[in-house]
Design a protein around this motif. Structure first.
Motif, PDB file in Angstrom:
ATOM      1  N   GLY A  43       0.875  -1.175   0.000  1.00 37.89           N
ATOM      2  CA  GLY A  43       0.000   0.000   0.000  1.00 37.89           C
ATOM      3  C   GLY A  43       0.909   1.219   0.000  1.00 37.89           C
ATOM      4  O   GLY A  43       1.582   1.486   0.999  1.00 37.89           O
ATOM      5  N   GLY A  73       1.325   4.276   3.819  1.00 38.34           N
ATOM      6  CA  GLY A  73       2.424   3.428   3.358  1.00 38.34           C
ATOM      7  C   GLY A  73       3.596   4.243   2.844  1.00 38.34           C
ATOM      8  O   GLY A  73       4.757   3.975   3.189  1.00 38.34           O
ATOM      9  N   VAL A 121      -1.394  -1.753  -5.845  1.00 43.21           N
ATOM     10  CA  VAL A 121      -2.115  -2.234  -7.039  1.00 43.21           C
ATOM     11  C   VAL A 121      -2.234  -1.146  -8.097  1.00 43.21           C
ATOM     12  O   VAL A 121      -2.505  -1.445  -9.262  1.00 43.21           O
ATOM     13  N   THR A 166      -0.420  -1.755   4.807  1.00 41.24           N
ATOM     14  CA  THR A 166      -1.255  -0.545   4.910  1.00 41.24           C
ATOM     15  C   THR A 166      -2.321  -0.538   3.817  1.00 41.24           C
ATOM     16  O   THR A 166      -3.042   0.439   3.659  1.00 41.24           O
ATOM     17  N   SER A 167      -2.397  -1.610   3.015  1.00 41.76           N
ATOM     18  CA  SER A 167      -3.340  -1.623   1.897  1.00 41.76           C
ATOM     19  C   SER A 167      -4.772  -1.679   2.408  1.00 41.76           C
ATOM     20  O   SER A 167      -5.066  -2.366   3.389  1.00 41.76           O
ATOM     21  N   GLY A 168      -5.631  -0.944   1.717  1.00 42.52           N
ATOM     22  CA  GLY A 168      -7.043  -0.931   2.114  1.00 42.52           C
ATOM     23  C   GLY A 168      -7.574   0.483   2.085  1.00 42.52           C
ATOM     24  O   GLY A 168      -6.824   1.430   1.836  1.00 42.52           O
ATOM     25  N   ILE A 184      -8.819  -7.570   1.249  1.00 49.39           N
ATOM     26  CA  ILE A 184      -7.522  -7.033   0.783  1.00 49.39           C
ATOM     27  C   ILE A 184      -6.390  -7.517   1.684  1.00 49.39           C
ATOM     28  O   ILE A 184      -5.369  -8.029   1.213  1.00 49.39           O
ATOM     29  N   VAL A 216      -3.329 -10.028   0.519  1.00 51.27           N
ATOM     30  CA  VAL A 216      -1.986  -9.442   0.525  1.00 51.27           C
ATOM     31  C   VAL A 216      -1.065 -10.246   1.452  1.00 51.27           C
ATOM     32  O   VAL A 216       0.067 -10.593   1.089  1.00 51.27           O
ATOM     33  N   MET A 240      -7.838  -2.183  12.715  1.00 52.12           N
ATOM     34  CA  MET A 240      -6.522  -2.785  12.864  1.00 52.12           C
ATOM     35  C   MET A 240      -6.481  -4.025  13.763  1.00 52.12           C
ATOM     36  O   MET A 240      -5.827  -5.014  13.426  1.00 52.12           O
ATOM     37  N   SER A 269      -8.368   9.781   6.552  1.00 53.69           N
ATOM     38  CA  SER A 269      -7.678   9.666   7.844  1.00 53.69           C
ATOM     39  C   SER A 269      -6.213  10.116   7.756  1.00 53.69           C
ATOM     40  O   SER A 269      -5.671  10.316   6.670  1.00 53.69           O
ATOM     41  N   PRO A 287       0.676   8.168  11.736  1.00 54.28           N
ATOM     42  CA  PRO A 287       0.528   6.719  11.517  1.00 54.28           C
ATOM     43  C   PRO A 287       1.724   6.106  10.779  1.00 54.28           C
ATOM     44  O   PRO A 287       2.234   5.048  11.158  1.00 54.28           O
TER      45      PRO A 287
HETATM   46  N1  LIG Z   1      -3.633   1.387  12.557  1.00 57.31           N
HETATM   47  C1  LIG Z   1      -3.586   2.710  12.483  1.00 57.31           C
HETATM   48  O1  LIG Z   1      -3.244   3.382  13.464  1.00 57.31           O
HETATM   49  C2  LIG Z   1      -3.910   3.414  11.204  1.00 57.31           C
HETATM   50  C3  LIG Z   1      -3.562   4.751  11.023  1.00 57.31           C
HETATM   51  C4  LIG Z   1      -3.867   5.361   9.795  1.00 57.31           C
HETATM   52  C5  LIG Z   1      -4.498   4.648   8.784  1.00 57.31           C
HETATM   53  N2  LIG Z   1      -4.825   3.361   9.006  1.00 57.31           N
HETATM   54  C6  LIG Z   1      -5.459   2.556   7.962  1.00 57.31           C
HETATM   55  O2  LIG Z   1      -4.474   2.283   6.964  1.00 57.31           O
HETATM   56  C7  LIG Z   1      -5.129   2.054   5.711  1.00 57.31           C
HETATM   57  C8  LIG Z   1      -4.481   2.903   4.629  1.00 57.31           C
HETATM   58  O3  LIG Z   1      -4.737   4.267   4.866  1.00 57.31           O
HETATM   59  P1  LIG Z   1      -4.207   5.367   3.827  1.00 57.31           P
HETATM   60  O4  LIG Z   1      -4.576   6.682   4.383  1.00 57.31           O
HETATM   61  O5  LIG Z   1      -2.791   5.099   3.481  1.00 57.31           O
HETATM   62  O6  LIG Z   1      -5.112   5.033   2.566  1.00 57.31           O
HETATM   63  P2  LIG Z   1      -4.770   5.329   1.014  1.00 57.31           P
HETATM   64  O7  LIG Z   1      -6.038   5.192   0.268  1.00 57.31           O
HETATM   65  O8  LIG Z   1      -4.017   6.617   0.912  1.00 57.31           O
HETATM   66  O9  LIG Z   1      -3.767   4.149   0.634  1.00 57.31           O
HETATM   67  C9  LIG Z   1      -4.153   2.826   0.580  1.00 57.31           C
HETATM   68  C10 LIG Z   1      -3.426   2.185  -0.579  1.00 57.31           C
HETATM   69  O10 LIG Z   1      -3.677   0.778  -0.568  1.00 57.31           O
HETATM   70  C11 LIG Z   1      -3.669   0.381  -1.925  1.00 57.31           C
HETATM   71  N3  LIG Z   1      -4.272  -0.930  -2.096  1.00 57.31           N
HETATM   72  C12 LIG Z   1      -5.585  -1.265  -2.100  1.00 57.31           C
HETATM   73  N4  LIG Z   1      -5.736  -2.590  -2.317  1.00 57.31           N
HETATM   74  C13 LIG Z   1      -4.483  -3.104  -2.446  1.00 57.31           C
HETATM   75  C14 LIG Z   1      -3.972  -4.410  -2.666  1.00 57.31           C
HETATM   76  N5  LIG Z   1      -4.772  -5.457  -2.802  1.00 57.31           N
HETATM   77  N6  LIG Z   1      -2.637  -4.562  -2.744  1.00 57.31           N
HETATM   78  C15 LIG Z   1      -1.801  -3.508  -2.620  1.00 57.31           C
HETATM   79  N7  LIG Z   1      -2.226  -2.251  -2.404  1.00 57.31           N
HETATM   80  C16 LIG Z   1      -3.551  -2.050  -2.324  1.00 57.31           C
HETATM   81  C17 LIG Z   1      -4.416   1.496  -2.647  1.00 57.31           C
HETATM   82  O11 LIG Z   1      -4.181   1.467  -4.040  1.00 57.31           O
HETATM   83  C18 LIG Z   1      -3.854   2.715  -1.942  1.00 57.31           C
HETATM   84  O12 LIG Z   1      -2.759   3.264  -2.650  1.00 57.31           O
HETATM   85  C19 LIG Z   1      -6.609   2.352   5.969  1.00 57.31           C
HETATM   86  O13 LIG Z   1      -7.308   1.160   6.207  1.00 57.31           O
HETATM   87  C20 LIG Z   1      -6.583   3.207   7.224  1.00 57.31           C
HETATM   88  O14 LIG Z   1      -7.791   3.148   7.944  1.00 57.31           O
HETATM   89  C21 LIG Z   1      -4.558   2.733  10.193  1.00 57.31           C
END
Ligand SMILES: NC(=O)c1ccc[n+]([C@@H]2O[C@H](COP(=O)([O-])OP(=O)(O)OC[C@H]3O[C@@H](n4cnc5c(N)ncnc54)[C@H](O)[C@@H]3O)[C@@H](O)[C@H]2O)c1
Ligand SMILES: O=C(O)C[C@H](O)C(=O)O
Length: 313
Positions: free
Chosen positions: A8, A13, A34, A78-80, A99, A103, A123, A225, A230
């Protein structure tokens, strides 16, 4: 040679990869996404900062090419999709479970010895899903939530105290949800002094409340978010693993009786080193903290239950 893959290459990511590169945490950082060309472009952009920032590691980007991730020591997922204002993290389960599961399975084929750091939301449940679907020992599947929530807690405490956040100690345990996280105000200190002696009860309650909705507050401001803290929190965990720093960091880990809970991944302090989770630290909690932890665990169990409904387990 140490190698870290970040799956991701979106907001979180790419930030995580950038912090890993800047701090030279590993010799090679691979980003996989992706979206055609995005990882490659971001990796090239980061490599063009190497001379400006003075780092000397390699960042590689690829589009869904798992061969490039082969033999990674640590993999950050971090994908999703992220939530939008007004949503809870739990509402993401339907899309993100599929996802994260696919992955994680693809990664394991090429990196059979990797330690997994799971960031995608919800998470705690995505960490549990990874553990159950990969069947790896529990020391190798670690969820990122407490590192971020504790950093936010220290930020809000420093704002209330009017002091430097680096001089504040504090920890958040429990689930990584708006209502499930437990900032341990009783144990927070400023230069060794309990913050409860420096702030009124009312002010401390405000700090705790702001910490719990820290992610939602940023989501409202940003329209999606957060990513800087993060991404940095993920990199902080990876550094403790790759460099065997043995830092005590609250992480979402599989419990088998610790804190009175079983068959759940939820945030508790652990020692992070070269084997991933080296040790789960059992804090002596008060009756009130124990009750909050039990309620938090009940909510996480409920979300885990939805994994069956969405066909992920
Ligand atoms: N645990 C935490 O503390 C925390 C903190 C922030 C965000 N998050 C979570 O992290 C995730 C990502 O957040 P973000 O802001 O980076 O989102 P984002 O949309 O900016 O990035 C997510 C990326 O994942 C990619 N992706 C989707 N399906 C995929 C696959 N099958 N293989 C590879 N890549 C794939 C997308 O193309 C995208 O580029 C979300 O679920 C968000 O809620 C968690
Ligand atoms: O708030 C979110 O949805 C993302 C993340 O879990 C966070 O706490 O920033």
């Amino acid at each position: 040679m140490s190698k870290v893959t970040v799956v991701g290459a979106g907001n979180v990511g790419a930030t995580c990869a950038n912090v890993l590169a800047f701090n030279e945490v590993a010799d090679e950082v691979v980003m996989l996404d992706v979206k055609e060309g995005v990882s490659e472009g971001k990796a090239m952009d980061m490599m063009q900062t190497a001379q400006l920032l003075g780092f000397d590691i390699t960042v590689v980007g690829c589009t869904n090419d798992y061969e490039k991730t082969a033999d990674s020591d640590v993999v950050v997922i971090t994908s999703g999709i992220p939530r939008k204002p007004g949503m809870t993290r739990e509402e993401l389960i339907g899309v993100n479970a599929g996802i994260v599961k696919s992955v994680a399975q693809s990664i394991l084929k090429y990196s059979p010895n990797a330690i997994f750091v799971v960031i995608s939301n919800p998470m705690d449940t995505m960490t549990y899903l990874s553990l159950k679907s990969l069947g790896l020992p529990k020391n190798r599947i670690i969820g990122m939530g407490g590192a971020l929530d504790s950093s936010r807690f220290k930020y809000f405490l420093s704002q209330a105290l009017g002091c430097n956040a680096n001089e504040v100690e504090g920890m958040v345990i429990g689930g990584h949800g708006d209502t499930t996280m437990i900032p341990l105000a009783r144990l927070a200190t400023y230069k060794g002094q309990p913050v409860s002696a420096l702030l009124s009860e009312e002010k401390l309650d405000e700090v705790v409340a702001a910490t719990m909705v820290g992610g939602a507050t940023l989501t409202k401001l940003l329209g999606t978010s957060a990513w800087y803290a993060p991404g940095a929190a993920g990199a902080y965990m990876v550094e403790s693993i790759i460099h065997n720093q043995k830092k005590m960091i609250p992480c979402s880990v599989y419990l088998e009786g610790e804190y009175g809970e079983s068959d759940i991944c939820i945030g508790v302090p652990v020692i992070l080193g070269k084997n991933g989770i080296e040790k789960i630290v059992e804090l002596e909690l008060t009756a009130d903290e124990k009750a909050k932890f039990a309620a938090s665990a009940a909510a996480v169990h409920k979300t885990n239950g939805a994994l069956k409904e969405v066909g992920a387990l």
